[in-house]
Design a protein around this motif. Structure first.
Motif, PDB file in Angstrom:
ATOM      1  N   LYS A  84       0.827  -1.208   0.000  1.00 49.52           N
ATOM      2  CA  LYS A  84       0.000   0.000   0.000  1.00 49.52           C
ATOM      3  C   LYS A  84       0.860   1.257   0.000  1.00 49.52           C
ATOM      4  O   LYS A  84       0.542   2.233  -0.680  1.00 49.52           O
ATOM      5  CB  LYS A  84      -0.951   0.003   1.198  1.00 49.52           C
ATOM      6  N   LEU A  85       1.953   1.225   0.762  1.00 48.93           N
ATOM      7  CA  LEU A  85       2.837   2.387   0.805  1.00 48.93           C
ATOM      8  C   LEU A  85       3.511   2.612  -0.545  1.00 48.93           C
ATOM      9  O   LEU A  85       3.698   3.753  -0.969  1.00 48.93           O
ATOM     10  CB  LEU A  85       3.889   2.212   1.907  1.00 48.93           C
ATOM     11  N   PHE A  86       3.845   1.535  -1.222  1.00 53.55           N
ATOM     12  CA  PHE A  86       4.474   1.639  -2.543  1.00 53.55           C
ATOM     13  C   PHE A  86       3.609   2.462  -3.493  1.00 53.55           C
ATOM     14  O   PHE A  86       4.109   3.239  -4.296  1.00 53.55           O
ATOM     15  CB  PHE A  86       4.719   0.232  -3.105  1.00 53.55           C
ATOM     16  N   PHE A  87       2.281   2.300  -3.359  1.00 52.62           N
ATOM     17  CA  PHE A  87       1.348   3.055  -4.194  1.00 52.62           C
ATOM     18  C   PHE A  87       0.727   4.217  -3.429  1.00 52.62           C
ATOM     19  O   PHE A  87      -0.339   4.720  -3.785  1.00 52.62           O
ATOM     20  CB  PHE A  87       0.254   2.115  -4.732  1.00 52.62           C
ATOM     21  N   GLY A  88       1.409   4.666  -2.377  1.00 46.44           N
ATOM     22  CA  GLY A  88       0.909   5.709  -1.497  1.00 46.44           C
ATOM     23  C   GLY A  88       0.666   7.044  -2.170  1.00 46.44           C
ATOM     24  O   GLY A  88      -0.121   7.859  -1.671  1.00 46.44           O
ATOM     25  N   ASN A  89       1.286   7.297  -3.287  1.00 48.75           N
ATOM     26  CA  ASN A  89       1.088   8.545  -4.002  1.00 48.75           C
ATOM     27  C   ASN A  89      -0.364   8.686  -4.471  1.00 48.75           C
ATOM     28  O   ASN A  89      -0.807   9.785  -4.780  1.00 48.75           O
ATOM     29  CB  ASN A  89       2.038   8.622  -5.209  1.00 48.75           C
TER      30      ASN A  89
END
Length: 179
Positions: free
Chosen positions: A104-109
């Motif tokens: 989820k953080l990887f796609f946090g943008n």
């Protein structure tokens, strides 16, 4: 030599402890292995049956008043040899971590900063609970199993869990500061 799956090796290993019945094995898994190796209840009995069929374990039934017979499993010499052979082999691969927080953080943008912060704070709270659980397990091992030769090895695996959990909590703090 026949190859077995990791669940088979785990149960062979558990049978080296005082755990003899399917129920005791499940309790042992829930209180120790489950923190780093998942085995479902539905895997235990078929694996025990296979161990007996293949001569890796024997069954001793004990009558219980008003209850079904209690089946206790004991390693055979062949079972001990299979376990020893597996323990002496090199690792096949390094463990691969699947971590939903990191995904989820990887796609946090593509989410709000507030949601990312909530995600990380929630993750850290869960890690803190896990760490407290590890400390409880450590205290239990120290007070009840300190004389067992297995205890020091159980503490080694527990130390790994504590250290990786502490590192993940520290990572949460650092990442939250960066956000």
């Amino acid at each position: 030599m026949k190859k077995y799956n990791d669940t088979t090796y785990a149960i062979l290993g558990i049978l080296t402890t005082d755990c003899r019945s399917g129920y005791e094995i499940k309790q042992f898994i829930d209180n120790s292995l489950n923190h780093f190796w998942k085995i479902s209840y539905g895997q235990i009995y078929p694996t025990l049956k296979r161990l007996e069929e293949e001569g890796l374990a024997t069954i001793q039934a004990t009558s219980q008043e008003g209850k079904p017979d209690r089946k206790e499993y004991f390693l055979t010499a062949k079972g001990k040899e299979i376990l020893k052979d597996w323990l002496e082999k090199p690792l096949k691969q390094l463990p691969v971590e699947r971590n939903e927080v990191l995904l989820k953080l990887f796609f946090g943008n593509h989410q709000t900063e507030e949601q990312t912060i909530r995600l990380l704070e929630d993750y850290k709270q869960k890690l803190e609970k896990i760490y407290q659980t590890y400390e409880g397990i450590e205290a239990g091992i120290a007070s009840h199993n300190n004389n067992q030769s297995d205890a020091k090895y159980w503490l080694f695996t527990l130390d790994y869990g504590k250290r990786t959990t502490a590192a993940a909590m520290e990572w949460c703090d650092t990442t939250l500061k960066e956000i």
